[in-house]
Design a protein around this motif. Structure first.
Motif, PDB file in Angstrom:
ATOM      1  N   ASN A   7      -7.675   0.359  26.031  1.00  0.00           N
ATOM      2  CA  ASN A   7      -8.506   2.231  26.042  1.00  0.00           C
ATOM      3  C   ASN A   7      -7.410   3.079  26.028  1.00  0.00           C
ATOM      4  O   ASN A   7      -7.028   3.487  27.514  1.00  0.00           O
ATOM      5  CB  ASN A   7      -9.535   2.162  27.138  1.00  0.00           C
ATOM      6  N   ARG A   8      -6.606   3.444  25.549  1.00  0.00           N
ATOM      7  CA  ARG A   8      -5.368   4.563  25.711  1.00  0.00           C
ATOM      8  C   ARG A   8      -6.476   6.033  26.042  1.00  0.00           C
ATOM      9  O   ARG A   8      -4.932   6.738  26.067  1.00  0.00           O
ATOM     10  CB  ARG A   8      -4.823   4.571  24.627  1.00  0.00           C
ATOM     11  N   GLN A   9      -7.602   5.852  25.756  1.00  0.00           N
ATOM     12  CA  GLN A   9      -7.997   7.081  26.087  1.00  0.00           C
ATOM     13  C   GLN A   9      -7.221   8.611  25.656  1.00  0.00           C
ATOM     14  O   GLN A   9      -6.358   9.090  26.165  1.00  0.00           O
ATOM     15  CB  GLN A   9      -7.973   7.736  27.441  1.00  0.00           C
ATOM     16  N   ARG A  10      -7.547   8.045  24.557  1.00  0.00           N
ATOM     17  CA  ARG A  10      -7.223   9.391  23.493  1.00  0.00           C
ATOM     18  C   ARG A  10      -7.472  10.497  23.210  1.00  0.00           C
ATOM     19  O   ARG A  10      -7.057  12.000  22.856  1.00  0.00           O
ATOM     20  CB  ARG A  10      -6.745   9.234  21.691  1.00  0.00           C
ATOM     21  N   GLU A  11      -9.158  10.475  23.998  1.00  0.00           N
ATOM     22  CA  GLU A  11      -9.507  12.129  23.779  1.00  0.00           C
ATOM     23  C   GLU A  11      -8.965  12.495  24.775  1.00  0.00           C
ATOM     24  O   GLU A  11      -9.362  14.306  24.873  1.00  0.00           O
ATOM     25  CB  GLU A  11     -11.454  11.107  23.724  1.00  0.00           C
ATOM     26  N   LEU A  12      -8.632  12.032  26.014  1.00  0.00           N
ATOM     27  CA  LEU A  12      -8.236  12.316  27.122  1.00  0.00           C
ATOM     28  C   LEU A  12      -7.088  13.585  26.419  1.00  0.00           C
ATOM     29  O   LEU A  12      -6.377  14.965  27.706  1.00  0.00           O
ATOM     30  CB  LEU A  12      -8.444  12.066  28.511  1.00  0.00           C
ATOM     31  N   ALA A  13      -6.223  12.078  25.680  1.00  0.00           N
ATOM     32  CA  ALA A  13      -4.591  12.701  25.845  1.00  0.00           C
ATOM     33  C   ALA A  13      -4.730  14.640  24.811  1.00  0.00           C
ATOM     34  O   ALA A  13      -4.333  15.549  24.432  1.00  0.00           O
ATOM     35  CB  ALA A  13      -4.266  12.145  25.038  1.00  0.00           C
ATOM     36  N   ASN A  14      -6.075  14.744  23.807  1.00  0.00           N
ATOM     37  CA  ASN A  14      -6.040  15.328  23.038  1.00  0.00           C
ATOM     38  C   ASN A  14      -6.962  16.314  23.788  1.00  0.00           C
ATOM     39  O   ASN A  14      -6.145  17.620  23.178  1.00  0.00           O
ATOM     40  CB  ASN A  14      -7.226  14.726  21.675  1.00  0.00           C
ATOM     41  N   GLN A  15      -7.508  16.385  24.206  1.00  0.00           N
ATOM     42  CA  GLN A  15      -8.337  17.845  25.638  1.00  0.00           C
ATOM     43  C   GLN A  15      -6.995  18.079  26.043  1.00  0.00           C
ATOM     44  O   GLN A  15      -6.522  19.806  25.958  1.00  0.00           O
ATOM     45  CB  GLN A  15      -9.395  16.843  26.472  1.00  0.00           C
ATOM     46  N   ARG A  16      -5.793  17.294  26.718  1.00  0.00           N
ATOM     47  CA  ARG A  16      -4.932  18.153  27.484  1.00  0.00           C
ATOM     48  C   ARG A  16      -4.062  18.621  26.201  1.00  0.00           C
ATOM     49  O   ARG A  16      -3.195  19.462  26.674  1.00  0.00           O
ATOM     50  CB  ARG A  16      -3.877  16.872  28.168  1.00  0.00           C
ATOM     51  N   LEU A  17      -3.845  18.406  24.587  1.00  0.00           N
ATOM     52  CA  LEU A  17      -3.381  18.848  24.182  1.00  0.00           C
ATOM     53  C   LEU A  17      -3.323  20.170  23.147  1.00  0.00           C
ATOM     54  O   LEU A  17      -2.856  20.908  23.837  1.00  0.00           O
ATOM     55  CB  LEU A  17      -2.710  17.653  22.972  1.00  0.00           C
ATOM     56  N   LEU A  18      -4.759  20.376  23.253  1.00  0.00           N
ATOM     57  CA  LEU A  18      -5.652  21.017  23.588  1.00  0.00           C
ATOM     58  C   LEU A  18      -5.882  22.465  24.519  1.00  0.00           C
ATOM     59  O   LEU A  18      -5.033  23.428  23.993  1.00  0.00           O
ATOM     60  CB  LEU A  18      -6.978  21.365  23.135  1.00  0.00           C
ATOM     61  N   ASN A  19      -5.515  21.857  25.441  1.00  0.00           N
ATOM     62  CA  ASN A  19      -5.312  23.066  26.539  1.00  0.00           C
ATOM     63  C   ASN A  19      -3.950  23.283  26.859  1.00  0.00           C
ATOM     64  O   ASN A  19      -3.418  24.445  27.276  1.00  0.00           O
ATOM     65  CB  ASN A  19      -6.050  22.155  28.065  1.00  0.00           C
ATOM     66  N   ASP A  20      -3.092  22.320  26.751  1.00  0.00           N
ATOM     67  CA  ASP A  20      -1.977  22.990  27.292  1.00  0.00           C
ATOM     68  C   ASP A  20      -1.056  23.989  25.427  1.00  0.00           C
ATOM     69  O   ASP A  20      -0.412  24.987  26.213  1.00  0.00           O
ATOM     70  CB  ASP A  20      -0.971  21.859  26.732  1.00  0.00           C
ATOM     71  N   TYR A  21      -1.645  24.228  25.124  1.00  0.00           N
ATOM     72  CA  TYR A  21      -1.111  24.877  23.077  1.00  0.00           C
ATOM     73  C   TYR A  21      -2.123  25.614  22.535  1.00  0.00           C
ATOM     74  O   TYR A  21      -2.013  26.482  21.856  1.00  0.00           O
ATOM     75  CB  TYR A  21      -0.221  24.459  22.806  1.00  0.00           C
TER      76      TYR A  21
END
Length: 177
Positions: free
Chosen positions: A30-44
């Motif tokens: 479980n890499r938690q890709r959804e959280l990584a996506n949310q972080r990417l969206l919030n960052d940029y």
């Protein structure tokens, strides 16, 4: 008959994908890709991102508007870059993640494995993603950007270089930026 059985097994192996997808017996991570996506969206990519235009341009080597135009173009041309869902109903990697990972591999010459920690994209998926990206970029942009310059292009480039104080320079790497 043993040869026929071996031939059938060989054919079955040839039809299986080299990597990717669910495989019976493989451990799930479980890499938690959804959280990584949310972080990417919030960052940029949100209205008030963590990293402003200066950081975006330095890290992506383009303006945000160019990235978003490219994102729209690749999603329109190739369903691979549209949001989809895996067999368990979870969202797959977002179009933003896919495009960002492909660009980071190309721009920064980073390995596919290095994307796992930041974007939660496994190596095999990153390699597949880069291949899809390269094929669709050539398909979309080859007529305009991936061709030899014509006479009009050369004239325009020479005039621009002359205005900047570099007359007659069209093949110097110093004048490419």
């Amino acid at each position: 008959m043993a040869d026929a059985g071996n031939w059938w097994a060989y054919e079955q192996l040839q039809q299986q994908p080299q990597w990717g997808g669910s495989v019976t017996g493989r451990a799930y991570k479980n890499r938690q890709r959804e959280l990584a996506n949310q972080r990417l969206l919030n960052d940029y990519f949100v209205e008030n991102p963590v990293y402003k235009e200066v950081e975006f341009r330095r890290r992506y080597k383009m303006r945000r508007e160019v990235f978003l135009r490219m994102l729209n173009n690749v999603q329109t041309a190739n369903p691979y870059f549209r949001q989809s869902y895996d067999n368990s109903g979870r969202p797959s990697f977002s179009p933003h993640q896919k495009l960002t990972c492909a660009l980071r591999m190309l721009v920064n010459a980073c390995s596919a494995d290095s994307l796992d920690e930041t974007f939660r994209m496994p190596e095999s998926t990153a390699i597949e993603n880069l291949g899809q990206f390269c094929r669709i970029i050539v398909t979309i942009y080859q007529g305009r950007y991936l061709r030899a310059p014509n006479a009009n292009d050369l004239d325009r480039l020479l005039q621009r270089a002359e205005r900047r104080g570099f007359p007659g320079m069209n093949r110097s790497l110093d004048c490419m930026h």
